[in-house]
Design an enzyme around this catalytic site. Structure first.
Site, PDB file in Angstrom:
ATOM      1  CG  HIS A  16      69.721  86.308  57.442  1.00 19.98           C
ATOM      2  ND1 HIS A  16      71.046  86.402  57.030  1.00 19.98           N
ATOM      3  CD2 HIS A  16      69.090  85.934  56.259  1.00 19.98           C
ATOM      4  CE1 HIS A  16      71.233  85.838  55.891  1.00 19.98           C
ATOM      5  NE2 HIS A  16      70.085  85.967  55.179  1.00 19.98           N
ATOM      6  CE  LYS A  40      72.644  80.536  46.218  1.00 22.18           C
ATOM      7  NZ  LYS A  40      71.693  80.958  47.124  1.00 22.18           N
ATOM      8  NE  ARG A  89      66.923  90.789  50.597  1.00 24.92           N
ATOM      9  CZ  ARG A  89      68.190  89.693  50.276  1.00 24.92           C
ATOM     10  NH1 ARG A  89      69.200  90.057  51.029  1.00 24.92           N
ATOM     11  NH2 ARG A  89      67.965  88.751  49.772  1.00 24.92           N
ATOM     12  CB  SER A 127      75.041  86.827  52.619  1.00 27.53           C
ATOM     13  OG  SER A 127      74.249  87.051  53.736  1.00 27.53           O
TER      14      SER A 127
HETATM   15  P1  ADP Z   1      69.213  82.193  49.652  1.00 32.95           P
HETATM   16  O1  ADP Z   1      70.556  81.696  49.209  1.00 32.95           O
HETATM   17  O2  ADP Z   1      68.293  80.847  49.827  1.00 32.95           O
HETATM   18  O3  ADP Z   1      68.729  83.419  49.196  1.00 32.95           O
HETATM   19  P2  ADP Z   1      69.985  83.756  51.846  1.00 32.95           P
HETATM   20  O4  ADP Z   1      70.594  83.178  53.111  1.00 32.95           O
HETATM   21  O5  ADP Z   1      70.826  84.571  51.045  1.00 32.95           O
HETATM   22  O6  ADP Z   1      69.423  82.536  51.203  1.00 32.95           O
HETATM   23  O7  ADP Z   1      68.595  84.379  52.544  1.00 32.95           O
HETATM   24  C1  ADP Z   1      67.822  83.603  53.172  1.00 32.95           C
HETATM   25  C2  ADP Z   1      66.278  84.387  53.329  1.00 32.95           C
HETATM   26  O8  ADP Z   1      66.531  85.515  54.057  1.00 32.95           O
HETATM   27  C3  ADP Z   1      65.757  84.639  52.005  1.00 32.95           C
HETATM   28  O9  ADP Z   1      64.439  84.597  52.012  1.00 32.95           O
HETATM   29  C4  ADP Z   1      66.154  86.205  51.919  1.00 32.95           C
HETATM   30  O10 ADP Z   1      65.305  87.179  51.105  1.00 32.95           O
HETATM   31  C5  ADP Z   1      66.181  86.649  53.487  1.00 32.95           C
HETATM   32  N1  ADP Z   1      67.065  87.753  53.656  1.00 32.95           N
HETATM   33  C6  ADP Z   1      68.265  87.764  53.532  1.00 32.95           C
HETATM   34  N2  ADP Z   1      68.785  89.111  53.987  1.00 32.95           N
HETATM   35  C7  ADP Z   1      67.694  89.711  54.288  1.00 32.95           C
HETATM   36  C8  ADP Z   1      67.411  90.954  55.060  1.00 32.95           C
HETATM   37  N3  ADP Z   1      68.551  91.841  55.165  1.00 32.95           N
HETATM   38  N4  ADP Z   1      66.601  91.239  55.407  1.00 32.95           N
HETATM   39  C9  ADP Z   1      65.384  90.395  55.506  1.00 32.95           C
HETATM   40  N5  ADP Z   1      65.402  89.205  54.887  1.00 32.95           N
HETATM   41  C10 ADP Z   1      66.538  88.853  54.280  1.00 32.95           C
END
Ligand code: ADP
Length: 158
Positions: A16, A40, A89, A127
């Site tokens: 992130h 969630k 990803r 995550s």
């Molecule tokens: P959500 O619950 O909305 O999917 P996340 O917190 O899991 O939110 O992720 C927020 C954003 O960051 C999403 O667009 C996700 O694809 C992106 N993201 C999550 N992990 C990574 C990573 N390791 N590298 C790049 N982008 C990521």
């Protein structure tokens, strides 16, 4: 141009942070929007997640952190934002994001979404799996900062 990077950030990972840092070089401001989706059942509550995001992004100029409850489109409309950033990803991300975009666009015609490719070194971290290994006491430094690792340790008691 201002862009909103919404997510759950439970917790924020180096993947992130990488996306935000790269986006901050391309846009005037990156607003990281920490959502609350009780369905969630997050490990960290919204305030904790937002606090970690603030700590992680403190050194990155042109970033700010906000929280929102409920639907992303309602938050965007309320705040007058049109442009959203999402990280991509894998093909699975793309499939999900296309469906999200189509559905959100149906209720917010002005919505635009920019996808940023994950850096290869972070492209396979997420995550959910991090929380799983963290529940057994692991918080690898390839995935999270020492700050977030300490928060995970305190939260899980491992
Ligand atoms: P959500 O619950 O909305 O999917 P996340 O917190 O899991 O939110 O992720 C927020 C954003 O960051 C999403 O667009 C996700 O694809 C992106 N993201 C999550 N992990 C990574 C990573 N390791 N590298 C790049 N982008 C990521």
């Amino acid at each position: 141009m201002k862009i909103v990077y919404p997510g759950t950030f439970d917790p924020i990972t180096l993947g992130h942070v990488d996306i935000v840092g790269r986006a901050a070089r391309l846009f005037d401001e990156v607003v990281v929007a920490v959502g609350d989706n009780p369905a969630k059942t997050p490990l960290f509550n919204q305030a904790e997640r937002a606090e970690m995001v603030e700590e992680e992004l403190a050194a990155i100029a042109k970033t700010s952190v906000e929280t929102f409850d409920g639907l992303l489109v309602d938050y965007l409309k309320k705040r007058g934002f049109d442009l959203v950033l999402r990280g991509l990803r894998t093909p699975t991300d793309l499939e999900y994001e296309q469906q999200m975009f189509a559905t959100n666009r149906a209720v917010m015609p002005s919505l635009e979404v920019v996808f940023m490719a994950a850096s290869p070194e972070f492209a396979f971290y997420n995550s959910r799996l991090l929380r799983e290994i963290a529940s057994c006491g692991y918080a690898p430094r390839q995935i999270v900062s020492p700050l977030v690792a300490a928060r995970l340790k305190a939260k899980t008691g491992k």
